[in-house]
Design an enzyme around this catalytic site. Sequence first.
Site, PDB file in Angstrom:
ATOM      1  N   LYS A  40       0.844  -1.199   0.000  1.00 25.68           N
ATOM      2  CA  LYS A  40       0.000   0.000   0.000  1.00 25.68           C
ATOM      3  C   LYS A  40       0.875   1.243   0.000  1.00 25.68           C
ATOM      4  O   LYS A  40       1.554   1.535   0.990  1.00 25.68           O
ATOM      5  CB  LYS A  40      -0.902   0.029   1.239  1.00 25.68           C
ATOM      6  CG  LYS A  40      -1.979   1.114   1.090  1.00 25.68           C
ATOM      7  CD  LYS A  40      -2.610   1.513   2.388  1.00 25.68           C
ATOM      8  CE  LYS A  40      -1.835   2.578   3.099  1.00 25.68           C
ATOM      9  NZ  LYS A  40      -1.727   3.858   2.389  1.00 25.68           N
ATOM     10  N   GLY A  71       7.164   4.780   8.319  1.00 23.52           N
ATOM     11  CA  GLY A  71       6.274   5.911   8.596  1.00 23.52           C
ATOM     12  C   GLY A  71       6.460   6.380  10.026  1.00 23.52           C
ATOM     13  O   GLY A  71       7.532   6.219  10.601  1.00 23.52           O
ATOM     14  N   SER A  72       5.386   6.913  10.596  1.00 31.42           N
ATOM     15  CA  SER A  72       5.524   7.530  11.924  1.00 31.42           C
ATOM     16  C   SER A  72       5.556   6.477  13.025  1.00 31.42           C
ATOM     17  O   SER A  72       5.048   5.366  12.863  1.00 31.42           O
ATOM     18  CB  SER A  72       4.358   8.487  12.168  1.00 31.42           C
ATOM     19  OG  SER A  72       3.150   7.755  12.166  1.00 31.42           O
ATOM     20  N   THR A  73       6.122   6.855  14.150  1.00 31.65           N
ATOM     21  CA  THR A  73       6.206   5.946  15.291  1.00 31.65           C
ATOM     22  C   THR A  73       4.796   5.615  15.808  1.00 31.65           C
ATOM     23  O   THR A  73       4.520   4.461  16.164  1.00 31.65           O
ATOM     24  CB  THR A  73       7.071   6.586  16.396  1.00 31.65           C
ATOM     25  OG1 THR A  73       8.380   6.784  15.835  1.00 31.65           O
ATOM     26  CG2 THR A  73       7.196   5.706  17.620  1.00 31.65           C
ATOM     27  N   GLY A  75       3.391   3.045  13.603  1.00 33.19           N
ATOM     28  CA  GLY A  75       4.161   1.814  13.837  1.00 33.19           C
ATOM     29  C   GLY A  75       3.601   1.039  15.021  1.00 33.19           C
ATOM     30  O   GLY A  75       3.447  -0.180  14.982  1.00 33.19           O
ATOM     31  N   GLU A 118      10.411   0.836  10.201  1.00 30.01           N
ATOM     32  CA  GLU A 118      11.381   1.913   9.999  1.00 30.01           C
ATOM     33  C   GLU A 118      10.611   3.193  10.290  1.00 30.01           C
ATOM     34  O   GLU A 118       9.783   3.611   9.490  1.00 30.01           O
ATOM     35  CB  GLU A 118      11.900   1.833   8.556  1.00 30.01           C
ATOM     36  CG  GLU A 118      13.233   2.504   8.382  1.00 30.01           C
ATOM     37  CD  GLU A 118      13.050   3.950   8.061  1.00 30.01           C
ATOM     38  OE1 GLU A 118      13.068   4.753   9.026  1.00 30.01           O
ATOM     39  OE2 GLU A 118      12.877   4.276   6.893  1.00 30.01           O
ATOM     40  N   CYS A 137      13.303  10.613   7.245  1.00 27.74           N
ATOM     41  CA  CYS A 137      13.433  10.105   8.616  1.00 27.74           C
ATOM     42  C   CYS A 137      14.865  10.252   9.116  1.00 27.74           C
ATOM     43  O   CYS A 137      15.105  10.349  10.304  1.00 27.74           O
ATOM     44  CB  CYS A 137      12.989   8.656   8.670  1.00 27.74           C
ATOM     45  SG  CYS A 137      13.660   7.693   7.326  1.00 27.74           S
ATOM     46  N   GLU A 159       9.757  14.927  16.008  1.00 25.12           N
ATOM     47  CA  GLU A 159      10.094  14.935  14.585  1.00 25.12           C
ATOM     48  C   GLU A 159       9.201  15.950  13.865  1.00 25.12           C
ATOM     49  O   GLU A 159       7.978  15.804  13.855  1.00 25.12           O
ATOM     50  CB  GLU A 159       9.876  13.531  13.993  1.00 25.12           C
ATOM     51  CG  GLU A 159      10.342  13.425  12.559  1.00 25.12           C
ATOM     52  CD  GLU A 159      10.247  12.009  12.009  1.00 25.12           C
ATOM     53  OE1 GLU A 159       9.221  11.336  12.227  1.00 25.12           O
ATOM     54  OE2 GLU A 159      11.205  11.580  11.348  1.00 25.12           O
TER      55      GLU A 159
HETATM   56  P1  TAP Z   1       1.922   7.724   8.801  1.00 27.10           P
HETATM   57  O1  TAP Z   1       0.533   7.817   9.308  1.00 27.10           O
HETATM   58  O2  TAP Z   1       2.848   6.902   9.573  1.00 27.10           O
HETATM   59  O3  TAP Z   1       1.819   7.175   7.288  1.00 27.10           O
HETATM   60  C1  TAP Z   1       2.745   6.334   6.663  1.00 27.10           C
HETATM   61  C2  TAP Z   1       2.017   5.233   5.908  1.00 27.10           C
HETATM   62  O4  TAP Z   1       1.263   4.452   6.820  1.00 27.10           O
HETATM   63  C3  TAP Z   1       1.016   5.727   4.874  1.00 27.10           C
HETATM   64  O5  TAP Z   1       0.994   4.838   3.775  1.00 27.10           O
HETATM   65  C4  TAP Z   1      -0.274   5.674   5.642  1.00 27.10           C
HETATM   66  O6  TAP Z   1      -1.382   5.622   4.804  1.00 27.10           O
HETATM   67  C5  TAP Z   1      -0.095   4.385   6.411  1.00 27.10           C
HETATM   68  N1  TAP Z   1      -0.958   4.228   7.573  1.00 27.10           N
HETATM   69  C6  TAP Z   1      -1.578   5.179   8.323  1.00 27.10           C
HETATM   70  N2  TAP Z   1      -2.300   4.623   9.322  1.00 27.10           N
HETATM   71  C7  TAP Z   1      -2.151   3.272   9.202  1.00 27.10           C
HETATM   72  C8  TAP Z   1      -2.640   2.150   9.928  1.00 27.10           C
HETATM   73  N3  TAP Z   1      -3.446   2.287  10.999  1.00 27.10           N
HETATM   74  N4  TAP Z   1      -2.276   0.901   9.539  1.00 27.10           N
HETATM   75  C9  TAP Z   1      -1.450   0.738   8.488  1.00 27.10           C
HETATM   76  N5  TAP Z   1      -0.973   1.755   7.737  1.00 27.10           N
HETATM   77  C10 TAP Z   1      -1.307   3.023   8.096  1.00 27.10           C
HETATM   78  O7  TAP Z   1       2.554   9.126   8.616  1.00 27.10           O
HETATM   79  P2  TAP Z   1       1.811  10.492   8.239  1.00 27.10           P
HETATM   80  O8  TAP Z   1       0.579  10.717   9.062  1.00 27.10           O
HETATM   81  O9  TAP Z   1       1.638  10.492   6.775  1.00 27.10           O
HETATM   82  O10 TAP Z   1       2.897  11.547   8.679  1.00 27.10           O
HETATM   83  C11 TAP Z   1       2.952  11.983  10.049  1.00 27.10           C
HETATM   84  C12 TAP Z   1       4.360  12.060  10.549  1.00 27.10           C
HETATM   85  O11 TAP Z   1       4.985  10.782  10.422  1.00 27.10           O
HETATM   86  C13 TAP Z   1       5.280  12.962   9.759  1.00 27.10           C
HETATM   87  O12 TAP Z   1       5.134  14.282  10.105  1.00 27.10           O
HETATM   88  C14 TAP Z   1       6.618  12.399  10.112  1.00 27.10           C
HETATM   89  O13 TAP Z   1       7.028  12.884  11.344  1.00 27.10           O
HETATM   90  C15 TAP Z   1       6.353  10.920  10.199  1.00 27.10           C
HETATM   91  N6  TAP Z   1       6.736  10.199   8.958  1.00 27.10           N
HETATM   92  C16 TAP Z   1       7.874   9.504   8.992  1.00 27.10           C
HETATM   93  C17 TAP Z   1       8.283   8.836   7.853  1.00 27.10           C
HETATM   94  C18 TAP Z   1       9.537   8.065   7.889  1.00 27.10           C
HETATM   95  S1  TAP Z   1      10.375   7.842   6.548  1.00 27.10           S
HETATM   96  N7  TAP Z   1       9.969   7.514   8.983  1.00 27.10           N
HETATM   97  C19 TAP Z   1       7.534   8.880   6.687  1.00 27.10           C
HETATM   98  C20 TAP Z   1       6.331   9.589   6.701  1.00 27.10           C
HETATM   99  C21 TAP Z   1       5.952  10.242   7.848  1.00 27.10           C
HETATM  100  P3  TAP Z   1      -2.116   6.964   4.258  1.00 27.10           P
HETATM  101  O14 TAP Z   1      -1.208   8.117   4.499  1.00 27.10           O
HETATM  102  O15 TAP Z   1      -2.300   6.656   2.843  1.00 27.10           O
HETATM  103  O16 TAP Z   1      -3.383   7.074   5.018  1.00 27.10           O
END
Ligand code: TAP
Length: 477
Positions: A172, A225-227, A230, A247, A281, A381
């Site tokens: 996804k 993605g986010s902690t 995770g 990660e 990240c 972050e």
């Molecule tokens: P996340 O919510 O962690 O999104 C990352 C991925 O996880 C997206 O594909 C998201 O889908 C998916 N996701 C969301 N909720 C999920 C769940 N309950 N089960 C499975 N997958 C799920 O990050 P965000 O809200 O986009 O960003 C928020 C913060 O996260 C950022 O500001 C940053 O601090 C951090 N972040 C870190 C990284 C890395 S590389 N470590 C990358 C992105 C964000 P959808 O977005 O399509 O709903």
Amino acid sequence: MRHQLFIDGRFVDAESGETLATLNPHDNTPIAQVALAGKADVDKAVAAAKRAFPKWSRMAAADRGRILLKLADLIEANGEELARLESLDTGHPIRDSRRLDVPRTAGCFRYFGGMADKFQGETIPVEEGFLNYTLREPVGIVGQVVPWNFPLMFTSWKMAPALAAGNCIVMKPAEITPLTSLRIAELMTEAGVPPGVVNMLPGLGSVAGQYIAEHPEIAKIAFTGSTATGRRIVQASAGNLKKVQLELGGKGPNIVFEDANLQAAVNGSAWAIFHNQGQACIAGSRLMLHEKIADAFLEQFIPLAKSIRLGNPLDENTEMGPLTSAQHRDRVLSYVEVAQGQGGEVLAGGRSPGGDLAQGCYVEPTVVRAKSYLDRVAQEEVFGPFVTVLTFKSDEEAMQIANGTDYGLGSGLWTNNLQRAHKVARDLHAGMVWINSYKRVNPGSPFGGVGQSGYGREMGFDAMREYTQVKSVWVNV
Ligand code: TAP
């Protein structure tokens, strides 16, 4: 431009018929309506992956490798299109998409294509009368959830080792940046990946992502993605005791000692935080300066930050594009008030530019000096072009600050003292340390974190271990 789900080797609409617009972050105009996967689509993808698994997992490893090598060639042949699509959907400056994202994506598939027939089990000297050997078997069907910050590159980081090891995939991409992942799925077919081996499901994290994490027939989930998300994934995956690889976020300490080559440190520190608008990240988001050189460093660093050219990501001259969504821009900007509320000082940026860029998701390169390493902007972050400056007096204090967050992903230090460099590298609580550089990545070098930055490693032999399980076979001889 592909905008449907990719299941069992075909592009199809979502069962529900639902779609969502993906927007161009330069001006927030829609690029395409993309199908949104629901639970029924995940079930279809898992069923297709199950059908494909026996043949794919038993295919000669060298043949799987050859397919990945062909895919790498196809990515290069279609590099310009992929670079433009990535820049359009994410806001990456086109010069970076061309120079970094596309070659790194091809390089990752090529590395693991070569790895496929080189990853092997062992024979183990056990007791007399027995031969003992190990088999490295694929895990099965793996779920992969990738974020929006490097959608093209992360697609390869996740898929390449999984496929080389013989797994089938339900992936996804983030709902806001699905376009290059869908194009990669299409190129997979051209490269000879059989139907069902790779399924690509754009959809909401809370729906499709959550269901992938819960699915009883998915044996492993790999997430970037986010902690906070995770943690939800760990909980959701407990039902069938999935193998989990995470990660997550980081708050990278980038330490400049008083004996560093200042010019190199200034340039490297700008790259560490401002590349990809800071949406990384491993960004060096805590700029830690020895107090003796802090003023001299900032005298060079602040004008450099202010000189970065913001603009349309498709313009060759653009050095920094927009953030990937308006929601994220607002979140990043909210940290300016957070900093000021705790006595922080804005040394550069801290706002969105006006004029032609006002409609987009832009944020000026922002430098903030915090009062304490415990302030929120030095702990949380921000994930944007936002660097928090902290100063220190001694190596001991530097280590206390550097290791003073819950995260432990990327980290860096600048010094000309060899002994200090190795000592600090040893003592940093981090998955990666860069000495006199920052943010280097290579498909051969393990990538991942400790603490709240997650567990498991991408890249290299470690990634192959993550995507296989060991079987020990005893033979009575
Ligand atoms: P996340 O919510 O962690 O999104 C990352 C991925 O996880 C997206 O594909 C998201 O889908 C998916 N996701 C969301 N909720 C999920 C769940 N309950 N089960 C499975 N997958 C799920 O990050 P965000 O809200 O986009 O960003 C928020 C913060 O996260 C950022 O500001 C940053 O601090 C951090 N972040 C870190 C990284 C890395 S590389 N470590 C990358 C992105 C964000 P959808 O977005 O399509 O709903």
